[in-house]
Design a protein around this motif. Structure first.
Motif, mmCIF file in Angstrom:
data_model
loop_
_atom_site.group_PDB
_atom_site.id
_atom_site.type_symbol
_atom_site.label_atom_id
_atom_site.label_comp_id
_atom_site.label_asym_id
_atom_site.label_seq_id
_atom_site.Cartn_x
_atom_site.Cartn_y
_atom_site.Cartn_z
ATOM 1 N N SER A 149 67.859 -0.209 6.481
ATOM 2 C CA SER A 149 68.087 0.548 5.571
ATOM 3 C C SER A 149 69.253 0.710 4.881
ATOM 4 N N GLY A 150 70.429 0.485 5.494
ATOM 5 C CA GLY A 150 71.630 0.516 5.031
ATOM 6 C C GLY A 150 72.048 -0.860 4.417
ATOM 7 N N GLN A 151 71.390 -1.730 4.520
ATOM 8 C CA GLN A 151 71.737 -3.046 3.877
ATOM 9 C C GLN A 151 70.505 -3.815 3.123
ATOM 10 N N PRO A 152 70.242 -3.335 2.062
ATOM 11 C CA PRO A 152 68.906 -3.675 1.368
ATOM 12 C C PRO A 152 68.844 -5.196 1.173
ATOM 13 N N GLU A 153 70.108 -6.075 0.765
ATOM 14 C CA GLU A 153 70.187 -7.369 0.514
ATOM 15 C C GLU A 153 69.634 -8.010 1.854
ATOM 16 N N LEU A 154 69.851 -7.524 3.204
ATOM 17 C CA LEU A 154 69.546 -8.029 4.323
ATOM 18 C C LEU A 154 67.993 -7.883 4.479
ATOM 19 N N ARG A 155 67.578 -6.649 4.163
ATOM 20 C CA ARG A 155 66.175 -6.416 4.399
ATOM 21 C C ARG A 155 65.281 -7.570 3.446
ATOM 22 N N ALA A 156 65.793 -7.552 2.116
ATOM 23 C CA ALA A 156 65.222 -8.429 1.199
ATOM 24 C C ALA A 156 65.037 -9.907 1.679
ATOM 25 N N ALA A 157 66.149 -10.275 2.310
ATOM 26 C CA ALA A 157 66.159 -11.853 2.770
ATOM 27 C C ALA A 157 65.262 -11.811 3.831
ATOM 28 N N LEU A 158 64.988 -10.889 4.715
ATOM 29 C CA LEU A 158 64.375 -10.931 6.123
ATOM 30 C C LEU A 158 62.791 -10.655 5.494
ATOM 31 N N THR A 159 62.653 -10.261 4.455
ATOM 32 C CA THR A 159 60.940 -9.949 3.989
ATOM 33 C C THR A 159 60.677 -10.979 2.876
ATOM 34 N N ASP A 160 61.675 -11.792 2.507
ATOM 35 C CA ASP A 160 61.309 -12.714 1.471
ATOM 36 C C ASP A 160 60.306 -13.800 1.892
ATOM 37 N N ASP A 161 59.110 -13.969 1.381
ATOM 38 C CA ASP A 161 58.281 -14.903 1.795
ATOM 39 C C ASP A 161 58.758 -16.562 1.583
ATOM 40 N N SER A 162 59.495 -16.512 0.799
ATOM 41 C CA SER A 162 60.088 -17.901 0.279
ATOM 42 C C SER A 162 60.936 -18.498 1.351
ATOM 43 N N VAL A 163 61.651 -17.703 2.274
ATOM 44 C CA VAL A 163 62.522 -18.032 3.056
ATOM 45 C C VAL A 163 61.718 -18.507 4.450
ATOM 46 N N PRO A 164 62.363 -19.599 4.960
ATOM 47 C CA PRO A 164 61.755 -20.161 5.828
ATOM 48 C C PRO A 164 61.572 -19.279 7.148
ATOM 49 N N ASP A 165 60.413 -19.171 8.128
ATOM 50 C CA ASP A 165 60.579 -18.356 9.219
ATOM 51 C C ASP A 165 61.719 -18.595 10.146
ATOM 52 N N VAL A 166 62.114 -20.051 10.282
ATOM 53 C CA VAL A 166 63.268 -20.724 11.024
ATOM 54 C C VAL A 166 64.488 -20.013 10.700
ATOM 55 N N ARG A 167 64.820 -20.010 9.260
ATOM 56 C CA ARG A 167 65.977 -19.344 8.877
ATOM 57 C C ARG A 167 66.071 -17.846 9.098
ATOM 58 N N LYS A 168 65.066 -17.143 9.006
ATOM 59 C CA LYS A 168 64.775 -15.790 9.209
ATOM 60 C C LYS A 168 65.202 -15.491 10.949
ATOM 61 N N SER A 169 64.540 -16.351 11.588
ATOM 62 C CA SER A 169 64.975 -16.187 12.988
ATOM 63 C C SER A 169 66.316 -16.405 13.529
ATOM 64 N N ALA A 170 66.973 -17.315 12.725
ATOM 65 C CA ALA A 170 68.536 -17.751 12.822
ATOM 66 C C ALA A 170 69.289 -16.444 12.673
ATOM 67 N N VAL A 171 68.910 -15.952 11.546
ATOM 68 C CA VAL A 171 69.732 -14.586 10.936
ATOM 69 C C VAL A 171 69.402 -13.729 12.127
ATOM 70 N N VAL A 172 68.278 -13.285 12.550
ATOM 71 C CA VAL A 172 68.058 -12.299 13.521
ATOM 72 C C VAL A 172 68.980 -12.504 14.908
ATOM 73 N N GLU A 173 68.871 -13.989 15.151
ATOM 74 C CA GLU A 173 69.627 -14.346 16.407
ATOM 75 C C GLU A 173 71.181 -13.887 16.158
ATOM 76 N N GLU A 174 71.786 -14.389 14.950
ATOM 77 C CA GLU A 174 73.090 -14.163 14.611
ATOM 78 C C GLU A 174 73.451 -12.865 14.840
ATOM 79 N N LEU A 175 72.608 -12.015 14.250
ATOM 80 C CA LEU A 175 72.902 -10.752 14.078
ATOM 81 C C LEU A 175 72.806 -9.740 15.590
ATOM 82 N N LEU A 176 72.151 -10.213 16.378
ATOM 83 C CA LEU A 176 71.923 -9.691 17.545
ATOM 84 C C LEU A 176 72.485 -10.280 18.919
#
Length: 269
Positions: free
Chosen positions: A130-157
């Motif tokens: 909710s505090g980072q709309p750009e991050l949310r947009a990237a994680l919910t963008d259908d054009s971004v591959p799931d492997v990339r989204k998973s890597a972002v989550v892994e990096e964040l956590l």
């Protein structure tokens, strides 16, 4: 779930506990989530498995043939148990497999009494979005591959959250099943709380609550709902004063903004 589905869910959840006692629960959780994705993709298969006119033995036999070379015996057993049960809707069957996947994923944390940490981490990640709309947009963008989204989550956590939390966030991001990302995280949080045998209360307040006020609120809510309460607190100055509390679908709105909105609705009526 209601009626037949509710009864079936209670039964398969109870039998799941026996499987979790001896299974590699982390692997079981991953494989069950893969089955959820399979059932979401294969509409014909899902429809046939949910059809109460088809014999239960035939359903479990088909699942055995499909999964035996790709999944552990524990996964075949759990999914076979689910498909043999009776469900009111196709979605209820898939929901039951997803629920089993969540319970398997958090089983180790449950054994180590760390479910409170998981609840807090899921809520904090939702607040981060909710505090980072750009991050949310990237994680919910259908054009971004799931492997990339998973890597972002892994990096964040990485090194900041329990592995079970990372797995659940990744699942909510890559396989939302029609839910908003925040709704998926909240749903998983409710399942964690259910496993801990307590309810989750989302508290919106204009100012931070002291530990003493939090404890008093927990005590009052526990008395009302007859079960321990876990508080997720969202400090939101826009509500101007007071607080609102949501437990499940019930909302207690004591905010200034809420009362003003109520007055506006009455005037408009």
């Amino acid at each position: 779930m209601r009626g037949i589905s509710r009864t079936s869910l209670e039964e398969v959840t109870q039998r799941l506990g026996t499987v979790l006692e001896s299974a590699d629960t982390a692997a079981l959780g991953r494989e069950l989530f893969e089955v959820v994705a399979l059932l979401e993709r294969e509409h014909t298969l899902r429809r046939w498995l949910a059809d109460r006119a088809n014999p239960a033995e035939a359903k479990s036999g088909l699942i055995g043939e499909l999964l035996e070379s790709q999944a552990s015996p524990s996964t075949v057993m759990v999914v076979g148990d689910v498909v043999q049960a009776r469900w009111s809707r196709q979605r209820d069957l898939v929901d039951a497999v997803e629920r089993a996947a969540v319970f398997a994923t958090i089983a180790r944390a449950e054994t180590e009494q760390r479910l409170t940490d998981l609840e807090d981490e899921l809520f904090r990640f939702s607040r981060l979005l909710s505090g980072q709309p750009e991050l949310r947009a990237a994680l919910t963008d259908d054009s971004v591959p799931d492997v990339r989204k998973s890597a972002v989550v892994e990096e964040l956590l990485a090194d900041k959250a329990d592995p079970a939390t990372t797995s659940l966030v990744t699942q909510a991001v890559t396989h939302p099943r029609g839910r908003r990302l925040e709704d998926g995280l909240e749903y998983f949080g409710r399942l964690v709380a259910e496993r801990a045998q307590r309810y989750v209360a989302l508290v919106r307040t204009a100012v931070a609550l002291s530990e003493d006020r939090q404890e008093r609120l927990r005590t009052v809510l526990a008395r009302i709902y007859g079960r321990p309460i876990h508080l997720n607190i969202d400090v939101d100055p826009s509500i101007m004063g007071g607080m609102s509390v949501r437990v499940g679908n019930e909302v207690i709105d004591g905010t200034v903004a809420g009362r003003l909105n109520d007055v506006r609705r009455r005037l408009a009526g």
